[in-house]
Design a protein around this motif. Structure first.
Motif, short mmCIF file in Angstrom:
data_model
loop_
_atom_site.label_atom_id
_atom_site.label_comp_id
_atom_site.label_asym_id
_atom_site.label_seq_id
_atom_site.Cartn_x
_atom_site.Cartn_y
_atom_site.Cartn_z
N ALA A 68 0.83 -1.20 0.00
CA ALA A 68 0.00 0.00 0.00
C ALA A 68 0.87 1.26 0.00
O ALA A 68 0.62 2.20 -0.78
CB ALA A 68 -0.93 -0.01 1.21
N PHE A 69 1.89 1.29 0.85
CA PHE A 69 2.78 2.45 0.88
C PHE A 69 3.56 2.58 -0.43
O PHE A 69 3.75 3.69 -0.95
CB PHE A 69 3.75 2.35 2.06
CG PHE A 69 3.15 2.73 3.38
CD1 PHE A 69 2.83 4.05 3.66
CD2 PHE A 69 2.90 1.77 4.36
CE1 PHE A 69 2.28 4.42 4.88
CE2 PHE A 69 2.34 2.12 5.58
CZ PHE A 69 2.03 3.45 5.85
N GLY A 70 4.02 1.46 -0.97
CA GLY A 70 4.76 1.50 -2.23
C GLY A 70 3.90 1.98 -3.38
O GLY A 70 4.35 2.78 -4.22
N THR A 71 2.67 1.51 -3.44
CA THR A 71 1.74 1.94 -4.49
C THR A 71 1.46 3.43 -4.38
O THR A 71 1.36 4.13 -5.40
CB THR A 71 0.43 1.15 -4.39
OG1 THR A 71 0.71 -0.25 -4.52
CG2 THR A 71 -0.54 1.57 -5.49
N ALA A 72 1.35 3.94 -3.16
CA ALA A 72 1.09 5.36 -2.95
C ALA A 72 2.23 6.20 -3.51
O ALA A 72 2.00 7.25 -4.14
CB ALA A 72 0.89 5.65 -1.47
N VAL A 73 3.46 5.76 -3.31
CA VAL A 73 4.62 6.50 -3.84
C VAL A 73 4.57 6.55 -5.37
O VAL A 73 4.78 7.61 -5.98
CB VAL A 73 5.94 5.85 -3.37
CG1 VAL A 73 7.13 6.48 -4.10
CG2 VAL A 73 6.10 6.02 -1.87
N GLY A 212 3.11 0.84 -11.78
CA GLY A 212 2.06 1.32 -10.89
C GLY A 212 0.86 0.41 -10.90
O GLY A 212 0.30 0.08 -9.84
N GLY A 213 0.44 -0.04 -12.09
CA GLY A 213 -0.68 -0.98 -12.18
C GLY A 213 -0.37 -2.31 -11.53
O GLY A 213 -1.22 -2.91 -10.87
N GLN A 214 0.86 -2.78 -11.72
CA GLN A 214 1.29 -4.05 -11.12
C GLN A 214 1.21 -4.01 -9.61
O GLN A 214 0.66 -4.91 -8.96
CB GLN A 214 2.70 -4.36 -11.57
CG GLN A 214 3.32 -5.60 -10.94
CD GLN A 214 4.78 -5.75 -11.34
OE1 GLN A 214 5.14 -5.63 -12.51
NE2 GLN A 214 5.63 -6.01 -10.35
N LEU A 215 1.76 -2.95 -9.01
CA LEU A 215 1.73 -2.82 -7.55
C LEU A 215 0.30 -2.63 -7.03
O LEU A 215 -0.05 -3.14 -5.96
CB LEU A 215 2.61 -1.66 -7.10
CG LEU A 215 4.12 -1.91 -7.05
CD1 LEU A 215 4.84 -0.66 -6.54
CD2 LEU A 215 4.46 -3.10 -6.18
N LEU A 216 -0.51 -1.90 -7.78
CA LEU A 216 -1.90 -1.70 -7.38
C LEU A 216 -2.63 -3.03 -7.30
O LEU A 216 -3.34 -3.32 -6.33
CB LEU A 216 -2.60 -0.76 -8.37
CG LEU A 216 -4.10 -0.55 -8.15
CD1 LEU A 216 -4.36 0.08 -6.78
CD2 LEU A 216 -4.68 0.31 -9.26
N THR A 252 9.97 -0.26 -1.60
CA THR A 252 9.10 -0.72 -2.67
C THR A 252 8.63 0.41 -3.58
O THR A 252 8.27 0.16 -4.71
CB THR A 252 7.87 -1.44 -2.07
OG1 THR A 252 8.33 -2.45 -1.17
CG2 THR A 252 7.02 -2.10 -3.14
N GLY A 253 8.66 1.62 -3.13
CA GLY A 253 8.24 2.75 -3.96
C GLY A 253 9.39 3.56 -4.49
O GLY A 253 9.69 3.54 -5.69
#
Length: 320
Positions: A68-73, A212-216, A252-253
């Motif tokens: 979640a934190f990585g996706t936010a970045v 970004g899509g992958q992490l989401l 991760t971000g």
């Protein structure tokens, strides 16, 4: 957690955080050597942060927070660069598989592994990813021709693994389950890289958009799984929560964005060298900050693993 993530780069040199695409060129603001050192530190400390996170939260919760934190970045980076998410059901299907193999699965396996093994051993197990990648690419990718040097590197690397695990003394004192989980996590990365290389290498979407899509999607997967297998924590453990936040935002971000710039500037061959610093830093962090101990076989075996991994990256000479 392991080398370059370029979808057009050799599958035997993937990235610790399992991002699929090739980097987006951007004007560097800091010398690439400083960014390289920062990336090595960030990924090297990731195993310590996982260990601290699991001291207050369940492994699935650690992974969910990390994603979640990585996706936010990456969402912020995409907004700054005015890039949207990829389009097309087929692309999203492939990204869902990539997110599972490169993020959701290995991140969770490492978190479960570190419940019973030291962060130092987890970091060394992660260094076997190029070895797994080399072995798999010989079967799955026709363009990766085996050479004597690369096959020798593969054998040397797995000899190093046996040294780390203390095979000559019957793996005495080794937590088999935790070690197996860490090795499976390392195997999951090259399986995912091969899948990405076969399915997403020719995508018209930007590489930042794909990641970004992958992490989401990986975050969504963990958001579904976590409530089914864990219960809400009875209290808020601040230290572990901060460790998870750092693991996600930095490891991760931000690390993915830094890696993009390094590979774009100096190329994948130099960029992948970060792989060989990660286990060293992970071991140093575990010993100095967590009080973990090493037997002589662990650093010796790790050195052999890294030497073997380096040999598997040697490209065959062109003829004609």
């Amino acid at each position: 957690m392991s080398s370059l993530t370029a979808s057009t780069a050799p599958v035997t040199a993937p990235g610790p955080e399992g991002s699929a695409p090739t980097p987006v060129p951007a004007r560097p603001r800091l010398d690439w050597r400083l960014r390289f050192a920062a990336l090595s530190l960030i990924w090297g400390f990731s195993f310590l942060l996982i260990k601290v996170g699991t001291q207050g939260y369940a492994p699935f919760q650690v992974t969910l927070g990390r994603l979640a934190f990585g996706t936010a970045v990456l969402a912020v980076a995409m907004a700054v660069r005015r890039e949207g998410l990829p389009r097309g059901a087929r692309t999203w299907m492939h990204l869902a598989v990539a997110g599972f193999l490169l993020n959701a699965l290995p991140f969770s396996l490492f978190a479960f592994a570190e419940l019973t093994i030291p962060s130092t051993l987890a970091g060394i197990c992660n260094a076997t990813s190029p070895l797994w990648g080399m072995a798999l690419s010989l079967v799955a990718l026709r363009e990766d021709r085996p050479t004597r040097v690369r096959v020798a590197g593969l054998g040397l690397g797995f000899l190093g693994v046996l040294t780390v695990l203390g095979a000559w003394q019957g793996f005495h004192g080794l937590d088999a389950r935790g070690t197996a989980l860490a090795l499976l996590a390392s195997l999951s990365y090259p399986v995912g890289w091969i899948y990405v290389r076969r399915t997403l290498a020719g995508s018209s979407a930007s590489h930042l958009s794909l990641t970004g899509g992958q992490l989401l999607l990986a975050t969504v997967q963990l958001a579904v799984v976590t409530p089914l297998f864990t219960s809400a924590p009875s209290s808020l453990a601040v230290g572990p929560l901060l460790a998870i936040a750092a693991l996600g935002t930095l490891g991760t971000g931000l690390a993915v964005l830094v890696q993009y710039g390094i590979v774009a500037e100096v190329g994948p061959t130099t960029g992948q060298m970060v792989t060989y610093f990660v286990p060293v830093i992970a071991a140093a962090a575990g010993i100095l900050l967590l009080g973990e101990t090493l037997t002589w076989s662990t650093p010796v075996g790790a050195a052999v693993v890294l030497a073997g991994a380096a040999l598997t990256q040697v490209k065959p000479k062109r003829t004609g």
